[in-house]
Motif scaffolding. Structure first.
Motif, PDB file in Angstrom:
ATOM      1  N   VAL A 161       8.290   4.369 -14.694  1.00  0.00           N
ATOM      2  CA  VAL A 161       7.037   3.611 -14.624  1.00  0.00           C
ATOM      3  C   VAL A 161       7.279   2.132 -14.895  1.00  0.00           C
ATOM      4  CG1 VAL A 161       4.716   3.351 -15.571  1.00  0.00           C
ATOM      5  CG2 VAL A 161       5.722   5.639 -15.341  1.00  0.00           C
ATOM      6  N   VAL A 162       8.009   1.837 -15.956  1.00  0.00           N
ATOM      7  CA  VAL A 162       8.269   0.443 -16.332  1.00  0.00           C
ATOM      8  C   VAL A 162       8.995  -0.306 -15.220  1.00  0.00           C
ATOM      9  CG1 VAL A 162       9.546  -1.050 -17.928  1.00  0.00           C
ATOM     10  CG2 VAL A 162       8.255   0.904 -18.804  1.00  0.00           C
ATOM     11  N   LYS A 163       9.977   0.348 -14.614  1.00  0.00           N
ATOM     12  CA  LYS A 163      10.733  -0.293 -13.527  1.00  0.00           C
ATOM     13  C   LYS A 163       9.840  -0.607 -12.345  1.00  0.00           C
ATOM     14  CE  LYS A 163      14.652   0.383 -10.396  1.00  0.00           C
ATOM     15  NZ  LYS A 163      15.711   1.324  -9.937  1.00  0.00           N
ATOM     16  N   PHE A 164       8.990   0.356 -11.959  1.00  0.00           N
ATOM     17  CA  PHE A 164       8.099   0.112 -10.819  1.00  0.00           C
ATOM     18  C   PHE A 164       7.111  -1.006 -11.119  1.00  0.00           C
ATOM     19  CE2 PHE A 164       4.050   0.713  -8.667  1.00  0.00           C
ATOM     20  CZ  PHE A 164       4.461   0.678  -7.341  1.00  0.00           C
ATOM     21  N   LEU A 165       6.505  -0.967 -12.300  1.00  0.00           N
ATOM     22  CA  LEU A 165       5.518  -1.991 -12.650  1.00  0.00           C
ATOM     23  C   LEU A 165       6.133  -3.386 -12.638  1.00  0.00           C
ATOM     24  CD1 LEU A 165       3.519  -0.290 -15.553  1.00  0.00           C
ATOM     25  CD2 LEU A 165       2.886  -0.481 -13.143  1.00  0.00           C
ATOM     26  N   GLU A 166       7.358  -3.495 -13.120  1.00  0.00           N
ATOM     27  CA  GLU A 166       8.036  -4.791 -13.119  1.00  0.00           C
ATOM     28  C   GLU A 166       8.316  -5.259 -11.694  1.00  0.00           C
ATOM     29  OE1 GLU A 166      12.072  -6.928 -14.919  1.00  0.00           O
ATOM     30  OE2 GLU A 166      11.618  -4.832 -15.386  1.00  0.00           O
ATOM     31  N   GLU A 167       8.811  -4.356 -10.848  1.00  0.00           N
ATOM     32  CA  GLU A 167       9.107  -4.703  -9.459  1.00  0.00           C
ATOM     33  C   GLU A 167       7.828  -5.066  -8.702  1.00  0.00           C
ATOM     34  OE1 GLU A 167      11.165  -1.335  -7.947  1.00  0.00           O
ATOM     35  OE2 GLU A 167      13.108  -1.903  -8.830  1.00  0.00           O
ATOM     36  N   PHE A 168       6.767  -4.308  -8.934  1.00  0.00           N
ATOM     37  CA  PHE A 168       5.500  -4.574  -8.247  1.00  0.00           C
ATOM     38  C   PHE A 168       4.920  -5.907  -8.701  1.00  0.00           C
ATOM     39  CE2 PHE A 168       0.923  -4.156  -7.544  1.00  0.00           C
ATOM     40  CZ  PHE A 168       0.902  -3.713  -6.223  1.00  0.00           C
ATOM     41  N   ARG A 196       0.840  -1.207   0.000  1.00  0.00           N
ATOM     42  CA  ARG A 196       0.000   0.000   0.000  1.00  0.00           C
ATOM     43  C   ARG A 196       0.869   1.250   0.000  1.00  0.00           C
ATOM     44  NH1 ARG A 196      -2.312   3.721   3.434  1.00  0.00           N
ATOM     45  NH2 ARG A 196      -4.471   4.300   2.964  1.00  0.00           N
ATOM     46  N   THR A 197       1.844   1.286   0.891  1.00  0.00           N
ATOM     47  CA  THR A 197       2.737   2.439   0.958  1.00  0.00           C
ATOM     48  C   THR A 197       3.550   2.580  -0.320  1.00  0.00           C
ATOM     49  OG1 THR A 197       2.886   2.320   3.365  1.00  0.00           O
ATOM     50  CG2 THR A 197       4.660   3.480   2.224  1.00  0.00           C
ATOM     51  N   LYS A 198       3.984   1.456  -0.886  1.00  0.00           N
ATOM     52  CA  LYS A 198       4.748   1.496  -2.135  1.00  0.00           C
ATOM     53  C   LYS A 198       3.938   2.127  -3.260  1.00  0.00           C
ATOM     54  CE  LYS A 198       8.100  -2.258  -1.635  1.00  0.00           C
ATOM     55  NZ  LYS A 198       8.620  -3.500  -2.253  1.00  0.00           N
ATOM     56  N   LEU A 199       2.671   1.760  -3.357  1.00  0.00           N
ATOM     57  CA  LEU A 199       1.825   2.320  -4.405  1.00  0.00           C
ATOM     58  C   LEU A 199       1.615   3.825  -4.204  1.00  0.00           C
ATOM     59  CD1 LEU A 199      -0.918  -0.445  -4.820  1.00  0.00           C
ATOM     60  CD2 LEU A 199       0.817   0.212  -6.487  1.00  0.00           C
ATOM     61  N   ILE A 200       1.380   4.216  -2.971  1.00  0.00           N
ATOM     62  CA  ILE A 200       1.144   5.636  -2.681  1.00  0.00           C
ATOM     63  C   ILE A 200       2.402   6.461  -2.938  1.00  0.00           C
ATOM     64  CG2 ILE A 200       0.597   7.298  -0.856  1.00  0.00           C
ATOM     65  CD1 ILE A 200      -1.263   5.176   0.340  1.00  0.00           C
ATOM     66  N   GLU A 201       3.559   5.937  -2.531  1.00  0.00           N
ATOM     67  CA  GLU A 201       4.821   6.653  -2.759  1.00  0.00           C
ATOM     68  C   GLU A 201       5.121   6.773  -4.253  1.00  0.00           C
ATOM     69  OE1 GLU A 201       7.718   4.523  -0.493  1.00  0.00           O
ATOM     70  OE2 GLU A 201       7.236   5.575   1.384  1.00  0.00           O
ATOM     71  N   PHE A 202       4.828   5.704  -5.016  1.00  0.00           N
ATOM     72  CA  PHE A 202       5.028   5.765  -6.457  1.00  0.00           C
ATOM     73  C   PHE A 202       4.083   6.780  -7.088  1.00  0.00           C
ATOM     74  CE2 PHE A 202       3.527   4.252 -10.642  1.00  0.00           C
ATOM     75  CZ  PHE A 202       4.701   4.453 -11.361  1.00  0.00           C
TER      76      PHE A 202
END
Length: 220
Positions: A204-211, A61-67
């Motif tokens: 964006v691509v990096k976050f989506l892959e990590e998530f 949850r925090t990861k999504l909000i921070e992103f």
């Protein structure tokens, strides 16, 4: 041996416990709407209260909000495809699977594939189709995901699933960019920007892959 706490538990047990924590982290975000409700006052409790009970878990949850804040997104949402569920969707939280509870629920929607094969993009069809999806987590400038945006998102999802399209779309007429990440059978992440973003945008691509990897529990 005494004093050697690192070998206190068998390796298999430690591996299973790690998987357990990862799955618990995953489902914590799936049920965040319920977990953030105070059982007595039926209101949202503070994130700090939940964090104290899930301190050892991955805080999706925090990861999504921070992103969302860092990338200046318009919204980030987790969306559930309810069309393929065995029982009708009864809202967030745990529901008793009794026959009485089941009897008074609405009829299960038609399957996603059968709906998609005959749809066209008029207003009536779009409204009915988006009702086969439920937002289970949302963070953005508005408290809820706009219904028009939701309709656009689920059609992009359908194109990805049924036409092998890219999980990305830039809408020139609205100056709006959509990114989708499909990481579970019936759940996907939708990220929206009210500006043009490149399909290969590094952040964006990096976050989506990590998530996606984290939610897939692919690295244990």
């Amino acid at each position: 041996q005494e004093g050697n706490q690192g070998d206190e538990f068998p390796e298999l047990y430690k591996w299973f416990y790690k998987v357990y924590e990862l799955l618990l982290s995953k489902y914590t975000i799936y049920f965040s709407k319920t977990l953030f409700l105070d059982n007595n006052k039926r209101r949202q409790s503070s994130p700090r209260a939940l964090k104290s009970t899930t301190a050892a878990l991955v805080d999706h949850r925090t990861k999504l909000i921070e992103f969302y804040k860092k990338s200046k997104a318009a919204s980030v949402s987790l969306i559930l495809n309810i069309s393929s569920m065995e029982r009708p969707f009864q809202g967030h939280g745990c529901k008793l699977p009794s026959e009485q509870a089941y009897r008074f629920t609405t009829k299960t929607p038609d399957s996603l594939s059968s709906s998609y094969s005959s749809y066209d993009r008029d207003v009536t069809e779009r409204h009915g189709y988006k009702d086969k999806f439920e937002v289970i987590f949302h963070h953005g400038r508005e408290e809820t995901l706009d219904e028009t945006v939701k309709s656009d998102v689920v059609y992009i999802f359908s194109d990805v699933v049924h036409k092998n399209s890219k999980p990305y779309l830039y809408d020139h007429s609205k100056n709006r960019t959509y990114f989708l990440s499909l990481f579970d059978v019936n759940v996907f992440l939708a990220v929206l920007y009210n500006t043009r973003k490149a399909e290969k945008d590094g952040e964006v691509v990096k976050f989506l892959e990590e998530f996606r990897n984290s939610m897939n529990v692919s690295k244990v």
